[in-house]
Design an enzyme around this catalytic site. Structure first.
Site, PDB file in Angstrom:
ATOM      1  N   HIS A 194      -5.043   6.350 -10.431  1.00 39.28           N
ATOM      2  CA  HIS A 194      -5.133   5.992  -9.019  1.00 39.28           C
ATOM      3  C   HIS A 194      -5.628   4.566  -8.897  1.00 39.28           C
ATOM      4  CE1 HIS A 194      -8.965   7.795 -10.301  1.00 39.28           C
ATOM      5  NE2 HIS A 194      -9.558   6.994  -9.445  1.00 39.28           N
TER       6      HIS A 194
ATOM      7  N   GLU B 231     -13.751   8.870 -12.751  1.00 41.74           N
ATOM      8  CA  GLU B 231     -14.213  10.216 -12.385  1.00 41.74           C
ATOM      9  C   GLU B 231     -13.052  11.215 -12.409  1.00 41.74           C
ATOM     10  OE1 GLU B 231     -15.640  12.352  -8.241  1.00 41.74           O
ATOM     11  OE2 GLU B 231     -16.064  10.231  -8.504  1.00 41.74           O
ATOM     12  N   VAL B 232     -11.902  10.800 -11.895  1.00 41.27           N
ATOM     13  CA  VAL B 232     -10.758  11.712 -11.771  1.00 41.27           C
ATOM     14  C   VAL B 232      -9.655  11.253 -12.733  1.00 41.27           C
ATOM     15  CG1 VAL B 232      -9.058  12.725 -10.233  1.00 41.27           C
ATOM     16  CG2 VAL B 232     -11.333  12.133  -9.355  1.00 41.27           C
TER      17      VAL B 232
ATOM     18  N   ASP C  80     -10.211   8.076   0.676  1.00 43.16           N
ATOM     19  CA  ASP C  80     -11.246   8.505  -0.269  1.00 43.16           C
ATOM     20  C   ASP C  80     -12.277   9.361   0.473  1.00 43.16           C
ATOM     21  OD1 ASP C  80     -12.345   7.242  -3.231  1.00 43.16           O
ATOM     22  OD2 ASP C  80     -13.757   8.365  -1.984  1.00 43.16           O
ATOM     23  N   ILE C  81     -12.720  10.442  -0.170  1.00 41.55           N
ATOM     24  CA  ILE C  81     -13.656  11.371   0.480  1.00 41.55           C
ATOM     25  C   ILE C  81     -15.037  10.746   0.663  1.00 41.55           C
ATOM     26  CG2 ILE C  81     -14.626  12.512  -1.568  1.00 41.55           C
ATOM     27  CD1 ILE C  81     -14.063  15.194  -0.108  1.00 41.55           C
TER      28      ILE C  81
ATOM     29  N   HIS D 154      -7.754   2.253  -6.072  1.00 38.35           N
ATOM     30  CA  HIS D 154      -8.523   2.199  -4.834  1.00 38.35           C
ATOM     31  C   HIS D 154      -8.114   0.918  -4.096  1.00 38.35           C
ATOM     32  CE1 HIS D 154     -11.946   4.874  -6.406  1.00 38.35           C
ATOM     33  NE2 HIS D 154     -11.317   4.557  -7.529  1.00 38.35           N
TER      34      HIS D 154
ATOM     35  N   ASN E  46     -10.135   2.403 -12.275  1.00 43.17           N
ATOM     36  CA  ASN E  46     -11.036   2.716 -13.377  1.00 43.17           C
ATOM     37  C   ASN E  46     -10.311   3.542 -14.436  1.00 43.17           C
ATOM     38  OD1 ASN E  46     -13.305   1.523 -12.054  1.00 43.17           O
ATOM     39  ND2 ASN E  46     -13.399   3.311 -10.723  1.00 43.17           N
TER      40      ASN E  46
HETATM   41  P1  5GP Z   1     -12.705   7.034  -9.959  1.00 37.29           P
HETATM   42  O1  5GP Z   1     -14.152   6.885 -10.338  1.00 37.29           O
HETATM   43  O2  5GP Z   1     -12.019   8.097 -10.769  1.00 37.29           O
HETATM   44  O3  5GP Z   1     -11.993   5.718  -9.996  1.00 37.29           O
HETATM   45  O4  5GP Z   1     -12.700   7.437  -8.429  1.00 37.29           O
HETATM   46  C1  5GP Z   1     -12.421   8.718  -7.971  1.00 37.29           C
HETATM   47  C2  5GP Z   1     -12.533   8.682  -6.461  1.00 37.29           C
HETATM   48  O5  5GP Z   1     -12.048   9.905  -5.959  1.00 37.29           O
HETATM   49  C3  5GP Z   1     -13.945   8.503  -5.924  1.00 37.29           C
HETATM   50  O6  5GP Z   1     -14.004   7.325  -5.117  1.00 37.29           O
HETATM   51  C4  5GP Z   1     -14.203   9.769  -5.114  1.00 37.29           C
HETATM   52  O7  5GP Z   1     -14.924   9.540  -3.929  1.00 37.29           O
HETATM   53  C5  5GP Z   1     -12.805  10.264  -4.831  1.00 37.29           C
HETATM   54  N1  5GP Z   1     -12.704  11.719  -4.711  1.00 37.29           N
HETATM   55  C6  5GP Z   1     -13.253  12.654  -5.520  1.00 37.29           C
HETATM   56  N2  5GP Z   1     -12.926  13.892  -5.115  1.00 37.29           N
HETATM   57  C7  5GP Z   1     -12.153  13.726  -4.013  1.00 37.29           C
HETATM   58  C8  5GP Z   1     -11.503  14.656  -3.133  1.00 37.29           C
HETATM   59  O8  5GP Z   1     -11.577  15.878  -3.281  1.00 37.29           O
HETATM   60  N3  5GP Z   1     -10.797  14.114  -2.100  1.00 37.29           N
HETATM   61  C9  5GP Z   1     -10.686  12.764  -1.901  1.00 37.29           C
HETATM   62  N4  5GP Z   1      -9.966  12.345  -0.867  1.00 37.29           N
HETATM   63  N5  5GP Z   1     -11.278  11.864  -2.720  1.00 37.29           N
HETATM   64  C10 5GP Z   1     -12.010  12.348  -3.747  1.00 37.29           C
END
Ligand code: 5GP
Length: 125
Positions: A109, A104-105, A35-36, A111, A96
């Site tokens: 996925h 967010e994405v 994760d970034i 985590h 999520n």
């Molecule tokens: P979500 O809220 O969708 O469950 O989590 C998305 C995750 O993707 C976040 O923890 C965020 O830090 C990670 N993320 C967002 N953009 C990038 C990226 O460009 N590269 C990587 N490796 N992780 C990302």
């Protein structure tokens, strides 16, 4: 209602090689990368290579091969990180989905978060 997959999401771009990532594991059907913005000493994202938006979408529509590969890869990563609770202090798996899940994405996925005490899963209202 069917899911509408946005192929411009960040993880789709990572899968196409348009954005770099720190790969942890890769198989025919699955990619895992750091994760970034890590929330703990270990924070890995595991994603299917197929176009699925959420866990329910993946579980309903992915092939058996994709589903088995995803979870076997997940297990191997947890084992390789040394965080499984049979030998270590454990981890949290989070996925999520949608607005209330604060996804967010919009590419399915999970985590894997580990390496420190993570507290309660949800705050009391
Ligand atoms: P979500 O809220 O969708 O469950 O989590 C998305 C995750 O993707 C976040 O923890 C965020 O830090 C990670 N993320 C967002 N953009 C990038 C990226 O460009 N590269 C990587 N490796 N992780 C990302």
């Amino acid at each position: 209602m069917a899911y509408d997959y946005d192929d411009q999401n960040i993880f789709a771009k990572i899968l196409r090689g348009e954005i770099p990532n720190k790969t942890v594991a890769e198989t025919d059907h699955t990619l895992a990368f750091a994760d970034i913005s890590p929330q703990a000493p270990h924070h890995v994202l595991v994603i299917p290579k197929g176009a699925y938006v959420t866990a329910d979408h993946f579980a309903a529509d992915a092939s058996d091969a994709e589903i088995v590969d995803f979870w076997r890869t997940f297990a191997k990563i947890a084992r390789d990180l040394g965080v499984t609770p049979d030998t270590s202090d454990g981890y949290r798996m989070i996925s999520n989905a949608g607005v209330h899940g604060v996804q967010e994405v919009p590419h399915f996925h999970v985590h894997i978060v580990a390496g420190r005490p993570l507290g309660r899963m949800l705050q009391a209202q």
